[in-house]
Design a protein around this motif. Structure first.
Motif, short mmCIF file in Angstrom:
data_model
loop_
_atom_site.label_atom_id
_atom_site.label_comp_id
_atom_site.label_asym_id
_atom_site.label_seq_id
_atom_site.Cartn_x
_atom_site.Cartn_y
_atom_site.Cartn_z
N VAL A 1 61.13 54.46 37.83
CA VAL A 1 61.01 53.91 39.20
C VAL A 1 61.12 52.39 39.11
CG1 VAL A 1 59.57 53.75 41.26
CG2 VAL A 1 59.55 55.85 39.89
N ARG A 2 62.23 51.85 39.64
CA ARG A 2 62.42 50.39 39.62
C ARG A 2 61.86 49.79 40.90
NH1 ARG A 2 68.62 51.02 38.32
NH2 ARG A 2 68.55 51.33 36.07
N THR A 3 60.99 48.79 40.72
CA THR A 3 60.49 48.07 41.87
C THR A 3 60.74 46.57 41.69
OG1 THR A 3 58.64 47.85 43.39
CG2 THR A 3 58.09 47.92 41.02
N ALA A 4 60.19 45.74 42.57
CA ALA A 4 60.51 44.30 42.52
C ALA A 4 59.45 43.47 43.25
CB ALA A 4 61.86 44.07 43.20
N TRP A 5 59.34 42.21 42.88
CA TRP A 5 58.54 41.22 43.61
C TRP A 5 57.19 41.82 44.05
CZ3 TRP A 5 61.66 37.41 47.16
CH2 TRP A 5 62.77 36.94 46.48
N LEU A 6 56.49 42.38 43.09
CA LEU A 6 55.31 43.21 43.35
C LEU A 6 54.06 42.36 43.60
CD1 LEU A 6 55.03 46.33 43.15
CD2 LEU A 6 54.22 45.99 40.80
N TYR A 7 53.24 42.75 44.56
CA TYR A 7 51.92 42.14 44.72
C TYR A 7 50.90 43.23 45.02
CZ TYR A 7 53.05 42.55 49.69
OH TYR A 7 53.43 43.04 50.92
N GLY A 8 49.81 43.19 44.28
CA GLY A 8 48.72 44.15 44.47
C GLY A 8 47.43 43.40 44.74
N TYR A 9 46.37 44.13 45.05
CA TYR A 9 45.08 43.49 45.32
C TYR A 9 44.45 42.96 44.04
CZ TYR A 9 45.66 45.61 49.88
OH TYR A 9 46.15 45.96 51.11
N VAL A 10 44.67 43.70 42.93
CA VAL A 10 44.08 43.31 41.65
C VAL A 10 45.19 42.77 40.75
CG1 VAL A 10 42.91 44.20 39.59
CG2 VAL A 10 42.25 45.04 41.87
N TYR B 1 48.30 43.92 53.80
CA TYR B 1 47.67 43.33 52.59
C TYR B 1 46.72 42.20 53.01
CZ TYR B 1 47.64 40.93 47.98
OH TYR B 1 47.29 40.32 46.80
N ALA B 2 47.19 41.35 53.93
CA ALA B 2 46.36 40.22 54.38
C ALA B 2 45.08 40.73 55.04
CB ALA B 2 47.15 39.32 55.32
N CYS B 3 45.24 41.81 55.79
CA CYS B 3 44.11 42.43 56.50
C CYS B 3 43.04 42.97 55.53
CB CYS B 3 44.69 43.59 57.29
SG CYS B 3 44.06 43.73 58.88
N ASN B 4 43.51 43.59 54.45
CA ASN B 4 42.59 44.25 53.50
C ASN B 4 42.13 43.33 52.38
OD1 ASN B 4 42.92 46.70 54.84
ND2 ASN B 4 44.72 47.24 53.62
N TYR B 5 42.73 42.13 52.30
CA TYR B 5 42.56 41.27 51.13
C TYR B 5 41.08 40.94 50.85
CZ TYR B 5 43.78 37.53 47.84
OH TYR B 5 43.91 36.75 46.72
N GLY B 6 40.37 40.60 51.90
CA GLY B 6 38.97 40.20 51.72
C GLY B 6 38.15 41.29 51.06
N GLU B 7 38.44 42.52 51.43
CA GLU B 7 37.66 43.65 50.91
C GLU B 7 38.11 44.08 49.50
OE1 GLU B 7 37.21 48.39 51.93
OE2 GLU B 7 38.16 47.08 53.40
N ASP C 1 51.66 32.23 56.88
CA ASP C 1 51.41 32.72 58.25
C ASP C 1 50.39 33.86 58.24
OD1 ASP C 1 53.15 30.99 59.33
OD2 ASP C 1 54.78 32.45 59.67
N ALA C 2 50.63 34.85 57.36
CA ALA C 2 49.79 36.05 57.35
C ALA C 2 48.34 35.70 57.02
CB ALA C 2 50.34 37.07 56.36
N PHE C 3 48.15 34.67 56.18
CA PHE C 3 46.79 34.30 55.76
C PHE C 3 46.26 33.07 56.51
CE2 PHE C 3 47.99 37.12 52.37
CZ PHE C 3 46.80 37.70 51.94
N GLY C 4 47.02 32.63 57.53
CA GLY C 4 46.56 31.51 58.35
C GLY C 4 46.40 30.21 57.59
N ARG C 5 47.26 29.95 56.60
CA ARG C 5 47.15 28.71 55.82
C ARG C 5 48.09 27.66 56.42
NH1 ARG C 5 43.82 31.69 53.55
NH2 ARG C 5 43.15 31.44 51.38
N ASP C 6 47.57 26.41 56.52
CA ASP C 6 48.36 25.32 57.06
C ASP C 6 48.98 24.55 55.89
OD1 ASP C 6 49.45 23.46 58.70
OD2 ASP C 6 47.58 22.33 58.99
#
Ligand SMILES: NC(=O)c1ccc[n+]([C@@H]2O[C@H](COP(=O)([O-])OP(=O)(O)OC[C@H]3O[C@@H](n4cnc5c(N)ncnc54)[C@H](OP(=O)(O)O)[C@@H]3O)[C@@H](O)[C@H]2O)c1
Length: 301
Positions: A159-168, A292-298, A237-242
């Motif tokens: 299974v080839r994937t790309a540009w991956l981001y996970g919580y951990v 992801y941004a929504c669940n990130y804190g938890e 944008d998703a994390f509200g960073r300026d």
């Protein structure tokens, strides 16, 4: 059903473990064939997948498994470039050993690979049937691993994937957030295109694929293509960073970071085999990032 997942401390293995424990992912249920499975998550402190003696000794005490999922890899692209021998051990000998071990047990192997097996010279998204020609040590060693896995266990899915981001684990999203906390701008390349992909969504599709008997190679990324700079802006944008995202070319980046490996220009994958067979349940990348941004804190760790 007994499942062995390697690379336990990494991004994707964590999402697989969470999905199998809860019976669902962010985008759906875990297939009935796998739900309630006994799952062992292992990493380097259990055994080194590139060491056949260590791998077979560890397995001798715990086998048999019905399914192996190999998420162990040397994923530091620049590190692979400076030590290709180490990259080959983790990314090619590792899958060889796991293919041999899983075949001995009559088990399936899902081996996770990368868009970097392609050269990135063609602007259209690559399908599973396109010719591979990696331009980096990471890509070369991952392509070798794919071939060795497929050749040594006929019950292998790559299974080839790309540009991956996970919580951990480490990833581009976390790097951007860290930089945004310290600076008012970041400089990001704008001429490399690909598919930002949530590890949670890949875990969902990996488990659906693993529940089938349809062996061979799959592409699995979130839908939609953008540049790293577009991705960085979406993260702010998703994390509200300026934090301003300044765009640069790959040549400019290489002058700033001279030892860095070459990356494919057009790295986008098409989930063609999922579309044709199981159905493609991967979300548009911006939707997955919002979740992801929504669940990130938890969930972030
Ligand atoms: N990250 C991405 O953007 C990306 C993109 C496309 C494809 N992929 C592929 O997706 C898969 C999962 O990636 P990921 O981002 O979840 O990886 P990750 O977060 O880097 O985790 C990989 C894990 O494997 C461990 N490991 C490395 N060498 C090992 C060995 N010889 N034996 C046992 N364990 C070993 C690592 O330990 P240490 O940290 O101690 O080395 C780490 O805990 C990999 O196959 C990767 O090539 C990743």
């Amino acid at each position: 059903m007994r499942i062995l997942i390697t690379g336990a401390r990494g991004q994707l293995a964590n999402e697989l473990g969470r999905a199998l424990e809860s019976g669902r992912t962010e985008i759906g249920e875990v297939p009935a064939e796998l739900s309630g499975a006994e799952v062992d998550l292992v990493d380097l402190d259990d055994f080194d997948v590139s060491d056949w003696a260590a791998t077979s000794a560890w397995l001798a005490a715990r086998a048999p498994y019905d399914l192996f999922v190999n998420c162990a890899a040397m994923t530091n692209v620049d590190g692979c470039e400076t030590d290709e021998a180490a990259a080959f051990r983790a990314n090619a000998l590792g899958p060889l050993n796991l293919a041999r071990a899983s075949r001995e047990q009559g088990a399936k192997l899902v081996h996770v690979s990368t868009d970097y097996v392609f050269p990135g010279s063609d602007p259209t998204p690559r399908t599973e049937d396109d010719v591979c020609a990696p331009i980096s040590a990471y890509g070369r060693t991952k392509l070798a691993g794919e071939g060795l896995a497929l050749a040594n266990n006929p019950r292998t899915m790559v299974v080839r994937t790309a540009w991956l981001y996970g919580y951990v684990g480490r990833n581009f999203v976390k790097t951007m957030l860290r930089l945004a906390d310290a600076h008012d701008h970041v400089t990001v390349v704008d001429d490399q295109l690909g598919n930002p992909t949530s590890a949670a969504d890949v875990a969902h599709e990996v488990l659906r694929i693993a529940a089938t008997e349809d062996f061979g190679t799959y592409h699995c990324t979130n839908e939609g293509t953008c540049s790293w700079a577009d991705f960085a802006e979406a993260i702010m944008d998703a994390f509200g960073r300026d934090c301003e995202v300044r765009r640069c070319t790959s040549e400019e980046y290489k002058r700033m970071v001279p030892g860095s490996a070459d990356r494919p220009r057009f790295s986008s994958l098409e989930n063609a085999r999922l579309e044709r067979g199981l159905g493609n349940e991967m979300r548009p990348w911006r939707e997955a990032l919002a979740s992801y941004a929504c669940n990130y804190g938890e969930l972030a760790g």
